[in-house]
Design a protein around this motif. Structure first.
Motif, PDB file in Angstrom:
ATOM      1  N   LYS A  25      88.405  35.323  18.911  1.00  0.00           N
ATOM      2  CA  LYS A  25      87.546  34.327  19.563  1.00  0.00           C
ATOM      3  C   LYS A  25      87.013  33.317  18.549  1.00  0.00           C
ATOM      4  O   LYS A  25      86.967  32.107  18.829  1.00  0.00           O
ATOM      5  CB  LYS A  25      86.398  35.041  20.296  1.00  0.00           C
ATOM      6  N   ILE A  26      86.625  33.793  17.381  1.00  0.00           N
ATOM      7  CA  ILE A  26      86.125  32.877  16.350  1.00  0.00           C
ATOM      8  C   ILE A  26      87.235  31.937  15.881  1.00  0.00           C
ATOM      9  O   ILE A  26      87.000  30.753  15.628  1.00  0.00           O
ATOM     10  CB  ILE A  26      85.542  33.681  15.173  1.00  0.00           C
ATOM     11  N   GLN A  27      88.460  32.459  15.770  1.00  0.00           N
ATOM     12  CA  GLN A  27      89.581  31.618  15.375  1.00  0.00           C
ATOM     13  C   GLN A  27      89.827  30.509  16.393  1.00  0.00           C
ATOM     14  O   GLN A  27      90.047  29.349  16.032  1.00  0.00           O
ATOM     15  CB  GLN A  27      90.845  32.474  15.201  1.00  0.00           C
ATOM     16  N   VAL A  28      89.765  30.849  17.680  1.00  0.00           N
ATOM     17  CA  VAL A  28      89.921  29.844  18.741  1.00  0.00           C
ATOM     18  C   VAL A  28      88.798  28.824  18.659  1.00  0.00           C
ATOM     19  O   VAL A  28      89.018  27.600  18.777  1.00  0.00           O
ATOM     20  CB  VAL A  28      89.950  30.530  20.118  1.00  0.00           C
ATOM     21  N   GLU A  29      87.578  29.293  18.456  1.00  0.00           N
ATOM     22  CA  GLU A  29      86.426  28.398  18.332  1.00  0.00           C
ATOM     23  C   GLU A  29      86.627  27.400  17.198  1.00  0.00           C
ATOM     24  O   GLU A  29      86.383  26.190  17.347  1.00  0.00           O
ATOM     25  CB  GLU A  29      85.176  29.249  18.102  1.00  0.00           C
ATOM     26  N   LYS A  30      87.097  27.875  16.037  1.00  0.00           N
ATOM     27  CA  LYS A  30      87.307  26.999  14.882  1.00  0.00           C
ATOM     28  C   LYS A  30      88.413  25.984  15.141  1.00  0.00           C
ATOM     29  O   LYS A  30      88.310  24.824  14.726  1.00  0.00           O
ATOM     30  CB  LYS A  30      87.636  27.845  13.651  1.00  0.00           C
ATOM     31  N   LEU A  31      89.465  26.410  15.811  1.00  0.00           N
ATOM     32  CA  LEU A  31      90.565  25.491  16.107  1.00  0.00           C
ATOM     33  C   LEU A  31      90.126  24.360  17.022  1.00  0.00           C
ATOM     34  O   LEU A  31      90.587  23.221  16.897  1.00  0.00           O
ATOM     35  CB  LEU A  31      91.730  26.261  16.743  1.00  0.00           C
ATOM     36  N   ILE A  32      89.222  24.663  17.952  1.00  0.00           N
ATOM     37  CA  ILE A  32      88.768  23.634  18.895  1.00  0.00           C
ATOM     38  C   ILE A  32      87.753  22.704  18.240  1.00  0.00           C
ATOM     39  O   ILE A  32      87.833  21.475  18.372  1.00  0.00           O
ATOM     40  CB  ILE A  32      88.165  24.286  20.154  1.00  0.00           C
ATOM     41  N   LEU A  33      86.799  23.267  17.506  1.00  0.00           N
ATOM     42  CA  LEU A  33      85.746  22.447  16.904  1.00  0.00           C
ATOM     43  C   LEU A  33      86.219  21.721  15.646  1.00  0.00           C
ATOM     44  O   LEU A  33      85.660  20.691  15.272  1.00  0.00           O
ATOM     45  CB  LEU A  33      84.528  23.310  16.568  1.00  0.00           C
ATOM     46  N   GLY A  34      87.238  22.274  14.978  1.00  0.00           N
ATOM     47  CA  GLY A  34      87.739  21.641  13.773  1.00  0.00           C
ATOM     48  C   GLY A  34      86.723  21.696  12.651  1.00  0.00           C
ATOM     49  O   GLY A  34      85.857  22.572  12.593  1.00  0.00           O
ATOM     50  N   SER A  35      86.791  20.721  11.767  1.00  0.00           N
ATOM     51  CA  SER A  35      85.911  20.692  10.590  1.00  0.00           C
ATOM     52  C   SER A  35      84.711  19.787  10.776  1.00  0.00           C
ATOM     53  O   SER A  35      83.957  19.549   9.843  1.00  0.00           O
ATOM     54  CB  SER A  35      86.711  20.215   9.367  1.00  0.00           C
ATOM     55  N   SER A  36      84.516  19.248  11.992  1.00  0.00           N
ATOM     56  CA  SER A  36      83.400  18.328  12.218  1.00  0.00           C
ATOM     57  C   SER A  36      82.084  19.081  12.214  1.00  0.00           C
ATOM     58  O   SER A  36      82.029  20.297  12.411  1.00  0.00           O
ATOM     59  CB  SER A  36      83.582  17.615  13.565  1.00  0.00           C
ATOM     60  N   ASP A  37      80.988  18.350  11.999  1.00  0.00           N
ATOM     61  CA  ASP A  37      79.667  18.955  11.982  1.00  0.00           C
ATOM     62  C   ASP A  37      79.328  19.512  13.358  1.00  0.00           C
ATOM     63  O   ASP A  37      79.619  18.895  14.392  1.00  0.00           O
ATOM     64  CB  ASP A  37      78.609  17.920  11.589  1.00  0.00           C
ATOM     65  N   THR A  38      78.724  20.687  13.373  1.00  0.00           N
ATOM     66  CA  THR A  38      78.369  21.319  14.637  1.00  0.00           C
ATOM     67  C   THR A  38      76.912  21.746  14.624  1.00  0.00           C
ATOM     68  O   THR A  38      76.325  22.009  13.584  1.00  0.00           O
ATOM     69  CB  THR A  38      79.243  22.564  14.912  1.00  0.00           C
ATOM     70  N   ASN A  39      76.335  21.808  15.841  1.00  0.00           N
ATOM     71  CA  ASN A  39      75.006  22.382  16.036  1.00  0.00           C
ATOM     72  C   ASN A  39      75.192  23.676  16.814  1.00  0.00           C
ATOM     73  O   ASN A  39      76.159  23.826  17.562  1.00  0.00           O
ATOM     74  CB  ASN A  39      74.110  21.424  16.828  1.00  0.00           C
ATOM     75  N   GLY A  40      74.263  24.609  16.678  1.00  0.00           N
ATOM     76  CA  GLY A  40      74.468  25.851  17.399  1.00  0.00           C
ATOM     77  C   GLY A  40      73.226  26.707  17.491  1.00  0.00           C
ATOM     78  O   GLY A  40      72.187  26.421  16.902  1.00  0.00           O
ATOM     79  N   MET A  41      73.353  27.770  18.293  1.00  0.00           N
ATOM     80  CA  MET A  41      72.321  28.779  18.429  1.00  0.00           C
ATOM     81  C   MET A  41      72.994  30.079  18.833  1.00  0.00           C
ATOM     82  O   MET A  41      74.133  30.077  19.317  1.00  0.00           O
ATOM     83  CB  MET A  41      71.260  28.348  19.449  1.00  0.00           C
ATOM     84  N   THR A  42      72.307  31.188  18.605  1.00  0.00           N
ATOM     85  CA  THR A  42      72.920  32.485  18.870  1.00  0.00           C
ATOM     86  C   THR A  42      71.938  33.404  19.583  1.00  0.00           C
ATOM     87  O   THR A  42      70.727  33.192  19.560  1.00  0.00           O
ATOM     88  CB  THR A  42      73.365  33.175  17.566  1.00  0.00           C
ATOM     89  N   SER A  43      72.482  34.434  20.214  1.00  0.00           N
ATOM     90  CA  SER A  43      71.688  35.514  20.801  1.00  0.00           C
ATOM     91  C   SER A  43      72.457  36.799  20.596  1.00  0.00           C
ATOM     92  O   SER A  43      73.495  36.832  19.930  1.00  0.00           O
ATOM     93  CB  SER A  43      71.452  35.257  22.295  1.00  0.00           C
ATOM     94  N   LYS A  44      71.983  37.875  21.220  1.00  0.00           N
ATOM     95  CA  LYS A  44      72.686  39.145  21.120  1.00  0.00           C
ATOM     96  C   LYS A  44      74.067  39.073  21.751  1.00  0.00           C
ATOM     97  O   LYS A  44      74.980  39.789  21.347  1.00  0.00           O
ATOM     98  CB  LYS A  44      71.877  40.249  21.806  1.00  0.00           C
ATOM     99  N   ASP A  45      74.225  38.241  22.767  1.00  0.00           N
ATOM    100  CA  ASP A  45      75.456  38.233  23.553  1.00  0.00           C
ATOM    101  C   ASP A  45      76.286  36.966  23.417  1.00  0.00           C
ATOM    102  O   ASP A  45      77.440  36.946  23.859  1.00  0.00           O
ATOM    103  CB  ASP A  45      75.128  38.440  25.034  1.00  0.00           C
TER     104      ASP A  45
END
Length: 421
Positions: A25-45
């Motif tokens: 899943k992380i690999q897919v996420e990186k392929l879609i977002l690429g190397s551009s700057d990202t914002n984010g947040m996380t939780s338990k799930d």
């Protein structure tokens, strides 16, 4: 037949990534977002990252056992409301056979409905896996893709070809619950907080849907105040209503807002008074000026101040004088939304003043005043009547019962309910 290409999908594309293997899943996420700057947040799930084009919601193992499955589903729906443009099922090399893929698809369909299938792409680790599952695409119309550098382009093109996003059917969960949870998470993000999931040990033994259920967050820190923000035109009775609320908290006269009959605006800036405890939080009552009165000095600065209160947990009291509905008041909700955002109606109670002038039933009065009835409808049918000459605290206690809250019923389903006080 129109053979022109579909218009590009407007705005940011929301993509939800599911699967049992986090590395895939992380690999897919990186392929879609690429190397551009990202914002984010996380939780338990969940983790949520976004760039200028994509918002990616990556789930942990969404279907594993957990003590709050309904809460987890509601949080996902809130993060992606009204629905993602695309669901991705990310498969890893050791678990990309026909049976494993079908099992995961069925789990998704069981939660989100059969219409999800037309918004689903199964992303496979390599070409061999892709070729072994080509029959799913041909016979079951399931879109397949390979983890490679073309994935982001494929996702964007797919969303443009499928212009309508997936929509949750809200069969098992109220849309209002989801929308208010979405607002709660957005406010946490604006305040720089992490998304929070309830712990197993809650104060009342139940799983709480909002962070306002207890007086401290899971780290033991005090929660932000809860704001009661009064909006409306000059003369509607905002300051008098704020003082009625303060009087129930036994505030001293010197602690009240200035309120008097006048042809000019009495309140010219946002003012706050802190009172007692509601739902385990300190409560601030916020009186505001008439933002549509040209005589208010530095009105843009006051709008910015009001926005800060609205970014926190709050309820909005939209105040009207009973029987006075001018053209400006008829259109006030739309004008306020243009200043403060389209979601304010989700947190608004229409407060009518001069209750001592009412003859007959309040419901009958509303029914024959079409503009007022329409505003109340847009605010989720939440309305209340104040007689600001009365010292009876019951009218304030009844108002607090109408503040939007959640509570879990005995069937473990989340419903829209007024809090008990």
């Amino acid at each position: 037949m129109n053979n022109s290409a579909p218009p590009p999908y407007p705005g940011m594309l929301t993509i939800a990534i599911f699967g049992t293997n986090m590395a895939s899943k992380i690999q897919v996420e990186k392929l879609i977002l690429g190397s551009s700057d990202t914002n984010g947040m996380t939780s338990k799930d969940f983790s949520m990252k976004e760039n200028s084009l994509f918002k990616i919601i990556t789930t942990k193992d969404f279907f594993e056992e957990c003590p709050y499955p309904d809460q987890r589903t509601i949080d996902f729906m809130a993060l992606s409301h009204p629905g993602p443009q695309l669901f991705i099922l990310a498969m890893n090399p050791e678990n990309s056979n026909h049976q494993a893929v079908v099992v995961q698809i069925k789990k998704l369909l069981n939660v989100f409905g059969d219409s999800l299938i037309s918004h689903l792409i199964v992303v496979l680790p390599d070409e061999d896996c892709y070729n072994s599952l080509i029959h799913l695409r041909d016979k079951n119309h399931i879109e397949l893709a390979i983890q490679n550098e073309n994935l982001a382009r494929k996702c964007k093109r797919w969303c443009e070809d499928h212009y309508e996003p997936f929509r949750f059917d809200f069969h098992d969960y109220s849309e209002r619950v989801v929308r208010i949870r979405k607002l709660d998470l957005e406010q946490k993000r604006l305040n720089g907080h992490q998304m929070w999931q309830p712990d197993a040990e809650d104060t009342d033994g139940e799983t709480s849907v909002t962070s306002g259920a207890t007086s401290a967050n899971p780290n033991g820190k005090p929660r932000n105040p809860f704001n009661i923000v009064l909006l409306g035109l000059s003369g509607a009775g905002k300051s008098a209503s704020a003082n009625t609320i303060l009087s129930t908290a036994k505030a001293n006269l010197k602690d009240c807002f200035r309120s008097e009959p006048s042809s000019l605006p009495v309140t010219t800036q946002c003012e706050e008074k802190t009172i007692g405890n509601l739902y385990g939080r300190l409560v601030k009552v916020v009186d505001t000026p008439d933002f549509f009165n040209k005589g208010i000095p530095d009105s843009e600065a006051q709008i910015d101040t009001c926005k800060r209160y609205l970014r926190e947990q709050c309820v909005i009291l939209l105040v009207f004088q009973l029987g006075r509905m001018t053209q400006t008041e008829n259109n006030i909700l739309g004008k306020l939304e243009s200043k403060f955002g389209q979601n304010i109606s989700d947190r608004t109670i229409v407060l009518l003043t001069h209750g001592d002038d009412l003859e007959g039933s309040l419901d009958q009065f509303i029914e024959i005043h079409d503009h007022l009835k329409a505003i109340i409808h847009m605010c989720g049918h939440r309305y209340h009547l104040f007689n600001n000459k009365s010292k009876d605290s019951k009218q304030v206690k009844e108002l607090t019962k109408k503040i939007p809250q959640y509570k879990k019923d005995k069937n473990l389903k989340y419903q829209w309910q007024c809090p008990t006080q």
